[in-house]
Design an enzyme around this catalytic site. Structure first.
Site, PDB file in Angstrom:
ATOM      1  N   ASP A  61       0.838  -1.186   0.000  1.00  0.00           N
ATOM      2  CA  ASP A  61       0.000   0.000   0.000  1.00  0.00           C
ATOM      3  C   ASP A  61       0.884   1.251   0.000  1.00  0.00           C
ATOM      4  OD1 ASP A  61      -2.380   1.464   0.290  1.00  0.00           O
ATOM      5  OD2 ASP A  61      -1.942   1.724   2.413  1.00  0.00           O
ATOM      6  N   THR A  94      -3.341   5.214  -3.884  1.00  0.00           N
ATOM      7  CA  THR A  94      -2.295   5.976  -3.207  1.00  0.00           C
ATOM      8  C   THR A  94      -0.960   5.850  -3.922  1.00  0.00           C
ATOM      9  OG1 THR A  94      -2.015   4.086  -1.786  1.00  0.00           O
ATOM     10  CG2 THR A  94      -3.316   5.877  -0.944  1.00  0.00           C
ATOM     11  N   THR A  95      -0.730   4.711  -4.544  1.00  0.00           N
ATOM     12  CA  THR A  95       0.510   4.562  -5.299  1.00  0.00           C
ATOM     13  C   THR A  95       0.417   5.307  -6.618  1.00  0.00           C
ATOM     14  OG1 THR A  95       0.604   2.368  -4.369  1.00  0.00           O
ATOM     15  CG2 THR A  95       2.202   2.883  -6.059  1.00  0.00           C
ATOM     16  N   ASP A 387      -8.767  -0.749   1.952  1.00  0.00           N
ATOM     17  CA  ASP A 387      -8.746  -0.033   0.679  1.00  0.00           C
ATOM     18  C   ASP A 387      -9.998  -0.356  -0.121  1.00  0.00           C
ATOM     19  OD1 ASP A 387      -6.393   1.053   1.250  1.00  0.00           O
ATOM     20  OD2 ASP A 387      -5.254   0.138  -0.391  1.00  0.00           O
TER      21      ASP A 387
END
Lengths: 527, 584
Positions: A61, A94-95, A387
């Site tokens: 994550d 998020t990446t 997530d």
């Protein structure tokens, strides 16, 4: 005449090209760091904390990785911050957001080296982002009306999100878990009411969503282990010695017998309180605070199940599930709303005993029990599931859906490319660069899967020239595939947020032409 | 040297421990000061104008700020040099007074210092330079007055105001959505403005920010937003037609401030005390309920039991609300405004000093004293009452709001409380969103600037044209006036004109234009056509007529810039001895 130092000692100042380079390098280093975790075949990172115990986290994550890094470069901090915001706001991507910002800056660096002013690049990027957004808005699919289809959309999104995580082996199972859990929230985005209990042991496949509610507590000794048609009073009150709260009150006596009297009075008071609680006609009492032995004994005598020390979240969830109100005074039994459930029983998961409430009235909250081989696996599974839950709960509110697998990026890139061709002036270079940065994402996904990215992306681009194309990268078979058929979807909100915050951050870093670092605050030596 | 001799030829020391101090005197001191002043100006120079760049600042604690606002940059820069500190002060005073043009004022001061250095090299005495600057600044300010234009705006015609705010915002990172932010700022200012007295109390506008979402999501709320949620999770999340009791006393057992002890020595006492305690809670809640409150906002915490009683009696409550917010809520939910003339007020103060005292301690109503020098009026704003004791709750003291609702954000447990449709809509909140923390902070600063600009126009509706056109026009006027002055000052006045050019030069430079070429072209155009609209075409629109481009700045802002910059430069020029302790 030499210029005096303007700043304090140890403060540093970097100007112009050097400042820009420092921020580009910092930002790209961060982007490269998380780049390899992108996509279904992305790799994980091990993080070891410097604190005591050297605890280890294994994760994929982006936000978790970046949060744990100690960074000194200010531009890198901007990227870390956008990833954190993305996590708070939509929970996933998020990446991607960091990688996209990094790619935008990488392209900008090339343009700056070609003597294009950062402001020109920014205005080009702005035009491009507007165009990309419109492209997405046009291609978006919305199945809000059709419940059946909407649910299958949710399933697809959950599967896509989970496929890049540790849960990918059982994504079918977990996607179903997540979708069921989110649908029970009925549109609320408050994920607090989904409780995730982690119990080591078993395999990930043994995880389940419980229809009712599970409280990680034990039942008091001598109390019934199983209650049918339970009436539950959820409370937040002191059940130890119920102090007199008036400030400054204290007991001062002159003989031993008086002490005994007062002790008796105290006991009497507690007994009264317990009586009042019992008078509600309940057979289960859940308190947030401690319950001492004496009242516990009283409850046991009355055949009431008393559960102590349920934490605040637990209480709140329990109140949500059973429909009772959280009470702190017990004088009017008739007006306090009690919670109801069909059955309370003690169950065993692994080696631990838990209390299970089933047949609950409202069911706005639920419990997911995660099982797995080790703590690390469980932690990562929780993050992945979180997530997925975030994305799903956001999608329930904003039901627009896009295809996945690099499809949205290619759609945007195509339109942005067209815009570049139409735009006169230096800006068009920046617009072109923007589309290159977009294409970088499917490229990285392919690279991470060990595929021939150049070949695949070129094929994909060619496919996308056709009208209504649904092609994306099929990482499993290693070729260009039809995303609609493969059922790979992503939430519009996630992509939208990625696009906007990445551009915002890139713009912000590009605008900087000077970095002033103050002298670090002196730590006081406590030794 | 700081060593003197008395009439017998014995040395005595004037400055203690003088070997330990470094000392600069005369021309050296002035030059050193000028060069450090210039160094500060040079840092800010690139931030000027719509194409200006930002600065990234890392604080001692490692927090990152990215900004373009001169005052913020200087504030966070952590300077050590004394003259640099003066420049920081300069920009700060512009910020307090006007709120905008904080970068410009420093750049102008830098330009003035640079020109002064040349004059000093020619052997002109610094005092003469300072005097020449003073004269020139007067000419410039008069010229500004001459070229300024009055602006007509009203509640229905806010376009001119919006345009001016847009000029301010266009130099910030938020210029992507400057239109909507400018409109928000103008509407907010108009909502709290007192158009008759031409005054705006910016205290009534609260700028709140929350990360997440995008810039376009910024909104104006006619009411207050508090970063709090209901004290009990099961209280209603939405209240219509709320009557609000604003309390500063905790829902907790009484804690007399005098030291005391309640001794329990018999069983009876123990029991009475217990009954008392229960009654106490019950009374508190009942009091609130009795006066008809439907929402309780409290500065302190609640006891668990009180919390439940509130919930039980169907009285939603909010706890731990900060003092400033509490005051704003009080104002928003019910405000009466009294104005007295200052003299009358002072008389009142003397006569009623005791009763006022009582008034203050008795009910601690929020008062805002606002002194307006021009009209010699003190305004006393009286807010919806903040009640310090339950006994004093009365129905009149309740604030009123049309709608109170809780709104949650994102995936985390982030909730905010919106208090809208207040009895007095004169307190508003601007709610800003943005992709990351730095953007939100920068947007808040930009909105603040825009608010200040809008307020300045309401105070004084004269404007001048931006884009460096005002400076060029002043420069021409000063240049022309220079020849009329006999004496050395003439040189200083001319130098002042050159210094004024430094602002349009910096604008052109930052926009990637040839500075000297562009400036001279615009200047000749202004003189030839006797037209002061011409400025630097920063955005490459194709015309340098600022009237067409709608680039406006406020007259008072510009005047203040010139006056403040001149003052500080004069001060720096007058220093001829710098004594500082050496580093140890």
């Amino acid at each position: 005449m030499a210029i005096d130092r303007i700043f304090k000692d140890e403060a540093s100042e970097e100007k112009g090209e050097r400042a820009r380079m420092a921020s580009f390098i910092g930002a790209m280093a961060i982007a490269d760091l998380v780049k390899t975790t992108l996509g279904p075949k992305g790799m994980d990172k091990i993080l070891q904390s410097t604190g005591r115990g050297r605890s280890v986290t294994v994760t994929n994550d982006g936000a978790t990785i970046l949060k744990s890094l100690h960074i000194d470069n200010p531009a890198a901090k901007v990227l870390v911050d956008i990833s954190k915001v993305q996590d708070d706001e939509v929970g996933d991507g998020t990446t991607s957001v960091v990688v996209l910002a990094g790619e935008l800056l990488r392209e900008a660096e090339k343009l700056v080296a070609a003597k294009i002013h950062p402001m020109t690049i920014i205005s080009g990027y702005r035009m491009a982002v507007e165009c990309a957004r419109n492209a997405l808005l046009q291609k978006v699919m919305d199945n809000k009306e059709d419940e059946e289809k909407f649910k299958s959309d949710l399933m697809k999104i959950a599967k896509t999100t989970l496929s890049s995580k540790i849960l990918s082996q059982d994504k079918e199972h977990f996607a179903k878990l997540a979708v069921d859990a989110v649908l029970r929230l009925k549109g609320s985005t408050n994920l607090e009411s989904i409780q995730i209990i982690k119990k080591p042991g078993g395999s990930l496949k043994d995880s389940f969503l419980d229809e009712g509610f599970i409280l990680d507590k034990k039942i008091g000794i001598g109390q019934p282990k199983r209650i049918e048609n339970a009436k539950i009073l959820v409370a937040n009150t002191a059940m130890d010695t119920d102090k007199v709260k008036i400030y400054g009150a204290r007991v001062r006596v002159d003989s031993m017998s008086r002490v005994a009297d007062i002790e008796a009075a105290e006991k009497e008071k507690m007994r009264e309180k317990v009586q009042k609680i019992i008078a509600h006609g309940i057979n289960c009492f859940v308190n947030r605070q401690l319950i001492y032995n004496f009242p516990e004994e009283l409850f046991a005598d009355a055949g009431i199940l008393a559960i102590e020390h349920a934490d605040f979240d637990g209480i709140e969830r329990l109140a949500l599930v059973t429909g009772g109100e959280i009470a702190s005074t017990f004088d009017n039994p008739e007006s306090v709303k009690l919670g109801h459930c069909k059955l309370i029983e003690e169950i065993m998961i692994g080696e631990d005993k838990l209390i299970h409430f089933s047949g609950v009235e409202l069911g706005q909250a639920c419990t997911i029990v995660l099982r797995g081989a080790s703590h690390h696996v469980l932690d990562e599974a929780e993050r992945s599931l979180h997530d997925a839950l975030c994305v799903l709960s956001q999608t329930v509110n904003d039901s627009r859906v896009l295809l996945g697998g690099g499809w949205p990026e290619m759609v945007m890139a195509k339109d942005v490319d067209e815009l570049a061709r139409k735009t006169p002036g230096k800006k068009s270079h920046a617009i072109e660069a923007f589309s290159r940065a977009l294409v970088a994402i499917p490229t990285i996904i392919a690279d991470n899967a060990g595929l021939d990215s150049a070949e695949l992306v070129a094929q994909l681009r060619a496919e996308h020239q056709k009208e209504g194309c649904t092609a994306g990268i099929d990482v499993i078979s290693g070729s260009v595939g039809d995303m609609a058929q493969l059922g790979i979807s992503e939430a519009f909100k996630v992509k939208h947020a990625v696009l906007l915050s990445a551009t915002e951050a890139a713009e912000m870093i590009l605008r900087v032409d000077e970095i002033i670092t103050c002298a670090p605050r002196k730590r006081e030596n406590r030794m | 040297m700081a060593l003197a001799f008395d009439e017998f030829g014995r040395p005595f020391i004037i400055i203690k421990e003088q070997e330990q101090k470094t000392r600069l005197r005369g021309l050296d001191a002035q030059k050193a000061n000028i060069s450090s002043g210039k160094a500060v100006a040079r840092i800010l120079r690139t931030s000027l104008g719509p194409k200006g760049m930002d600065k990234m600042l890392q604080s001692p604690d490692g927090d990152v700020t990215i900004t373009n606002d001169g005052a913020t940059i200087l504030e966070q820069m952590d300077v050590d040099n004394q003259i640099a500190k003066l420049m920081v002060e300069l920009s700060r005073s512009q910020d307090y007074e006007i709120g905008d043009g904080t970068t410009g004022v420093v750049v102008l001061a830098g330009g003035l210092l640079e020109q002064a250095e040349r004059l000093l090299e020619r052997g002109i005495h610094p005092i003469r330079v300072a005097e020449g600057y003073e004269m020139a600044s007067r000419i410039a300010v008069e010229n500004l007055e001459r070229i300024s234009e009055k602006f007509d705006f009203g509640l229905s015609n806010i376009e001119p105001l919006v345009q001016t705010c847009m000029t301010t915002l266009s130099s910030k990172i938020v210029n992507r959505c400057k239109r909507s932010l400018a409109e928000i700022a103008v509407k907010a200012v108009l909502a709290v403005a007192d158009l008759e007295r031409k005054d705006v109390n910016l205290e009534l506008i609260k700028v709140e920010g929350k990360v997440g979402g995008k810039l376009e999501d910024a909104e104006l709320i006619y009411g207050i937003v508090v970063d709090k949620d209901m004290s009990h999770p099961q209280m209603p999340k939405k209240i219509e037609d709320a009557k609000i009791a604003i309390l500063t006393c905790p829902f907790e057992p009484p804690k007399p401030k005098t030291k005391h002890k309640v001794d329990i020595d018999t069983v009876e006492k123990f029991q009475t005390l217990r009954v008392q305690e229960q009654k106490y809670f019950d009374d508190m809640v009942q009091k609130c309920k009795d006066v008809g409150a439907t929402l309780v906002i409290c500065q302190w915490g609640f006891d668990d039991e009180a919390n439940h009683l509130l919930m039980h009696r169907n009285l939603p409550a909010v706890r731990w609300v900060g003092g400033v917010e509490l005051e704003l809520i009080a104002i928003a939910t019910g405000l009466s405004c009294l104005s007295f003339s200052a003299l009358y007020f002072i008389c009142l103060l003397f006569i009623w000093i005791d009763s006022i005292k009582k008034f203050f301690y008795g009910s601690s109503t929020v008062f805002f004293f606002l002194y307006l020098p021009e009209s010699n009026v003190i305004n006393v704003f009286e807010g919806g009452r903040i009640v310090p004791r339950f006994q004093e709750l009365t129905p009149e003291k309740l604030g009123k709001a049309g709608l109170v609702r809780e709104k949650s954000f994102g995936t985390t447990k982030d909730r905010m409380l919106y208090i809208e449709h207040c009895a007095n809509s004169r307190a508003v909140t601007i709610f800003v969103r943005g992709g990351n923390k730095m953007i939100v902070e920068e947007t808040k600063r930009s909105v603040h600037d825009a608010l200040c600009v809008a307020r300045n126009i309401i105070r004084n509706n004269s404007i001048v044209y931006g884009g460096g056109s005002a400076e060029i026009s002043c420069s021409i006027a000063v240049e022309a006036a220079a020849d009329r002055y006999p004496g050395v000052e003439q040189y200083a006045i001319r130098a002042f004109a050159d210094a004024l050019d430094s602002i349009p030069m910096a604008l052109a430079e930052n926009s990637g234009l040839q500075p000297i070429e562009t400036l001279s072209a615009v200047k000749s155009q202004q003189i030839k056509e006797n037209n002061f609209y011409y400025g630097i075409d920063c955005n490459d629109v194709g015309t340098n007529d600022m009237r067409e481009q709608n680039v406006f700045e406020t007259l008072i802002g510009k005047q203040q810039q010139i006056l403040l910059a001149t003052q500080v430069v004069k001060m720096i020029l007058k220093i001829d001895d710098v004594i500082s302790p050496t580093d140890y």
